[in-house]
Write a protein that holds these residues in place. Structure first.
Motif, PDB file in Angstrom:
ATOM      1  N   ARG A 142       0.828  -1.209   0.000  1.00 44.18           N
ATOM      2  CA  ARG A 142       0.000   0.000   0.000  1.00 44.18           C
ATOM      3  C   ARG A 142       0.862   1.259   0.000  1.00 44.18           C
ATOM      4  O   ARG A 142       0.468   2.294  -0.556  1.00 44.18           O
ATOM      5  N   SER A 178      -6.795   6.758   0.548  1.00 44.58           N
ATOM      6  CA  SER A 178      -7.263   5.425   0.949  1.00 44.58           C
ATOM      7  C   SER A 178      -6.138   4.401   0.994  1.00 44.58           C
ATOM      8  O   SER A 178      -6.236   3.398   1.706  1.00 44.58           O
ATOM      9  N   GLN A 179      -5.057   4.652   0.248  1.00 39.50           N
ATOM     10  CA  GLN A 179      -3.915   3.726   0.319  1.00 39.50           C
ATOM     11  C   GLN A 179      -3.368   3.674   1.747  1.00 39.50           C
ATOM     12  O   GLN A 179      -2.971   2.617   2.238  1.00 39.50           O
ATOM     13  N   TYR A 181      -5.149   4.420   4.463  1.00 39.26           N
ATOM     14  CA  TYR A 181      -6.146   3.753   5.301  1.00 39.26           C
ATOM     15  C   TYR A 181      -5.919   2.243   5.248  1.00 39.26           C
ATOM     16  O   TYR A 181      -5.972   1.552   6.275  1.00 39.26           O
ATOM     17  N   GLN A 182      -5.689   1.718   4.030  1.00 42.86           N
ATOM     18  CA  GLN A 182      -5.472   0.286   3.883  1.00 42.86           C
ATOM     19  C   GLN A 182      -4.152  -0.135   4.514  1.00 42.86           C
ATOM     20  O   GLN A 182      -4.049  -1.231   5.086  1.00 42.86           O
ATOM     21  N   GLU A 186      -5.569  -3.103   6.916  1.00 41.08           N
ATOM     22  CA  GLU A 186      -5.238  -4.469   6.497  1.00 41.08           C
ATOM     23  C   GLU A 186      -3.757  -4.765   6.628  1.00 41.08           C
ATOM     24  O   GLU A 186      -3.332  -5.911   6.450  1.00 41.08           O
ATOM     25  N   TYR A 215      -9.009  -9.710   7.298  1.00 41.29           N
ATOM     26  CA  TYR A 215      -8.707  -8.979   6.067  1.00 41.29           C
ATOM     27  C   TYR A 215      -9.993  -8.617   5.338  1.00 41.29           C
ATOM     28  O   TYR A 215     -10.147  -7.495   4.855  1.00 41.29           O
ATOM     29  N   ARG A 219     -10.760  -4.742   4.637  1.00 45.83           N
ATOM     30  CA  ARG A 219     -10.775  -4.309   3.231  1.00 45.83           C
ATOM     31  C   ARG A 219     -12.173  -3.837   2.837  1.00 45.83           C
ATOM     32  O   ARG A 219     -12.320  -2.849   2.096  1.00 45.83           O
ATOM     33  N   ALA A 222     -12.471  -0.347   4.125  1.00 47.63           N
ATOM     34  CA  ALA A 222     -11.609   0.583   3.390  1.00 47.63           C
ATOM     35  C   ALA A 222     -12.167   0.904   2.017  1.00 47.63           C
ATOM     36  O   ALA A 222     -11.965   2.016   1.497  1.00 47.63           O
ATOM     37  N   GLU A 223     -12.891  -0.040   1.417  1.00 40.88           N
ATOM     38  CA  GLU A 223     -13.427   0.180   0.079  1.00 40.88           C
ATOM     39  C   GLU A 223     -14.450   1.315   0.052  1.00 40.88           C
ATOM     40  O   GLU A 223     -14.695   1.893  -1.014  1.00 40.88           O
ATOM     41  N   ARG A 226     -12.310   4.208  -0.924  1.00 42.84           N
ATOM     42  CA  ARG A 226     -11.467   4.038  -2.120  1.00 42.84           C
ATOM     43  C   ARG A 226     -12.311   4.229  -3.374  1.00 42.84           C
ATOM     44  O   ARG A 226     -13.414   3.698  -3.484  1.00 42.84           O
TER      45      ARG A 226
END
Length: 267
Positions: A142, A178-179, A181-182, A186, A215, A219, A222-223, A226
């Protein structure tokens, strides 16, 4: 409101040789996995089962193949099947980008199954050793996405202190990074959760089940921040492709964790 720093994607240039930051993050991911897996193999629980450093090295080889082949094929099949059906030669053009985590996961599962068969070990014994070592690699990936300014987030309130404009998006819209956040969810949080949970022996399959469940949930969350792929947009129920691919992970993770608690996967 912040502006993405516009990093040069090339970390090092040595004549015609160019080393990209994203490639380096893969190297970091595999290195961290190896170091953590060696430590896991040396723990009393796994050492008693005969695990050692050379076995981890063999497992890493299988895993790298699974990540690269599965990640690429997953992107081709899940995200752009029509395009690659019309341009099959581009399937091998990995330098143009296009890797999917869920495809990489399936590739790693296949690699672990093959390794477990060759070593005559239970699949979930291998998966339990591997699972806590994976999230730090995801975190590294990420960071690579952020450096490249790709996979940016959805529009955010410009007053959000960390809202960021990604010029690569072709707009001056403030977005969620968002990168990152991930990276936190995750990557670091999932690693902390799994490493803590796996600090003592658990029923076989429980650690792997918790990885899938954790995960999938992180994820899925997070989506919501994103930006969906522009060639797909949002699908049924206003969910992204990433979210739909997480649904079976959540279901199977919960199922495997529950079954493991009942010793369903005992060797």
């Amino acid at each position: 409101m912040l502006i993405h720093p516009q990093f040069d994607p090339i970390a090092v240039s040595l004549g015609p040789l160019q080393v990209h930051w994203y490639g380096l993050t893969y190297l970091v991911a595999f290195t961290l996995f190896y170091l953590l897996a060696v430590r896991r193999a040396a723990s009393a629980h796994f050492a008693a089962r005969g695990w050692n450093r050379p076995m981890v090295e063999d497992l890493l080889f299988f895993g790298v193949l699974g990540v690269v082949l599965g990640g690429r094929l997953g992107y081709v099949l899940f995200y752009k099947p029509g395009h690659y059906l019309s341009h099959p030669a581009e399937i091998l053009a990995v330098w143009q980008g296009g890797m999917a985590f869920h495809g990489g996961l399936l590739g790693v599962i296949a690699a672990m199954a093959l390794y477990a068969r060759r070593q005559r070990r239970h699949f979930f014994e291998v998966a339990d050793l591997v699972a806590p070592c994976v999230p730090v690699g995801l975190a590294a990936g990420r960071i690579g996405n952020f450096i490249n300014g790709e996979l940016w987030g959805r529009a955010a309130d410009p007053s959000l202190p960390w809202a960021m404009v990604f010029p690569q998006s072709g707009t001056d819209v403030a977005r969620h990074p968002s990168q990152l956040y991930q990276f936190g969810l995750e990557g670091l949080l999932l690693f902390a959760l799994l490493w803590w949970y796996a600090r003592v022996p658990r029923p076989q399959g429980a650690v792997a089940g918790l990885f899938l469940l954790g995960y999938g949930l992180f994820r899925f969350i997070a989506e919501y921040f994103r930006e969906p792929d522009n060639f797909l947009g949002l699908l049924a129920l206003n969910m992204s492709m990433g979210q739909w691919l997480c649904v079976p992970m959540i279901v199977l993770g919960a199922l495997f964790w529950g079954m493991a608690k009942k010793d369903a996967f005992r060797s």
